[in-house]
Design a protein around this motif. Structure first.
Motif, PDB file in Angstrom:
ATOM      1  N   GLY A  82     -26.267  -4.571  40.143  1.00  0.00           N
ATOM      2  CA  GLY A  82     -25.826  -4.660  38.751  1.00  0.00           C
ATOM      3  C   GLY A  82     -26.970  -4.355  37.807  1.00  0.00           C
ATOM      4  N   GLU A  83     -26.654  -3.701  36.719  1.00  0.00           N
ATOM      5  CA  GLU A  83     -27.668  -3.359  35.714  1.00  0.00           C
ATOM      6  C   GLU A  83     -28.440  -4.606  35.294  1.00  0.00           C
ATOM      7  N   TYR A 102     -28.910   1.620  39.400  1.00  0.00           N
ATOM      8  CA  TYR A 102     -27.965   0.519  39.564  1.00  0.00           C
ATOM      9  C   TYR A 102     -26.579   1.005  39.954  1.00  0.00           C
ATOM     10  N   ALA A 103     -25.873   0.144  40.714  1.00  0.00           N
ATOM     11  CA  ALA A 103     -24.536   0.472  41.203  1.00  0.00           C
ATOM     12  C   ALA A 103     -23.475   0.245  40.135  1.00  0.00           C
ATOM     13  N   SER A 104     -23.602  -0.836  39.355  1.00  0.00           N
ATOM     14  CA  SER A 104     -22.620  -1.148  38.321  1.00  0.00           C
ATOM     15  C   SER A 104     -23.345  -1.514  37.024  1.00  0.00           C
ATOM     16  N   LEU A 109     -19.307  -4.951  34.004  1.00  0.00           N
ATOM     17  CA  LEU A 109     -19.206  -6.385  34.277  1.00  0.00           C
ATOM     18  C   LEU A 109     -18.436  -7.083  33.162  1.00  0.00           C
ATOM     19  N   LYS A 110     -18.761  -6.755  31.926  1.00  0.00           N
ATOM     20  CA  LYS A 110     -18.038  -7.349  30.786  1.00  0.00           C
ATOM     21  C   LYS A 110     -16.546  -7.025  30.855  1.00  0.00           C
ATOM     22  N   SER A 146     -19.743   0.858  42.523  1.00  0.00           N
ATOM     23  CA  SER A 146     -19.357  -0.074  41.465  1.00  0.00           C
ATOM     24  C   SER A 146     -18.013  -0.721  41.784  1.00  0.00           C
ATOM     25  N   GLU A 147     -17.152  -0.021  42.492  1.00  0.00           N
ATOM     26  CA  GLU A 147     -15.873  -0.608  42.915  1.00  0.00           C
ATOM     27  C   GLU A 147     -16.112  -1.738  43.917  1.00  0.00           C
TER      28      GLU A 147
END
Length: 158
Positions: A82-83, A102-104, A109-110, A146-147
């Motif tokens: 995550g970022e 980063y992956a996501s 996330l938000k 990210s999934e």
């Protein structure tokens, strides 16, 4: 641009996020990789005890500052599921670390939290890395990974 080599390390960061979840922590994982491709340090969130500062990116910055030269830090890459949050972005910059992949993203996330109806106010604004630090090469998110991170987040918030 995220390369095939990057993807290998990003996958490891997601594995570390899974390990975090399995141990009762929020699902985030990160690793520090040398210019030569050696994994120097890896960790995951360790916040199950209530200490919300126990992020792997912060641990990486502290470890690197204590164990690597300035040149080694600058030429290293941080891979993370995550970022970085603003705390970890700041630590990254102050330690003089190099590229971030980063992956996501924080925005993803938000959005996931909103989908789940999570409305609790965070102490952080959820700034992007670019809003916090200067002069760092940043790549992400990765669509496929990210999934996977989303699924870990959904499981965490169940």
């Amino acid at each position: 641009m995220i390369t095939g080599d990057d993807k290998k390390y990003l996958k490891r960061s997601v594995e570390l996020a899974q390990k975090a979840l399995e141990t009762g922590n929020s699902p985030f994982g990160s690793l520090l990789v040398s210019k030569e491709g050696e994994i120097l340090f890896e960790d995951h969130n360790r916040d199950a005890d209530g200490d919300q500062t126990k992020h792997p990116e912060y641990a990486i910055a502290k470890w690197a500052a204590e164990n690597l030269s300035a040149a080694e830090r600058k030429n290293s890459v941080v891979y993370t599921s995550g970022e970085h949050c603003s705390m970890c972005s700041s630590a990254h910059a102050l330690a003089g670390l190099g590229r971030i992949v980063y992956a996501s993203s924080s925005a993803q996330l938000k959005a996931w939290q909103k989908e789940l109806g999570i409305t609790e106010r965070s102490a952080l604004k959820g700034l992007s890395i670019e809003e916090v630090i200067n002069d760092t090469e940043i790549d992400g998110p990765d669509e496929e990974l990210s999934e996977q991170v989303k699924q870990l987040q959904l499981e965490y918030y169940k």
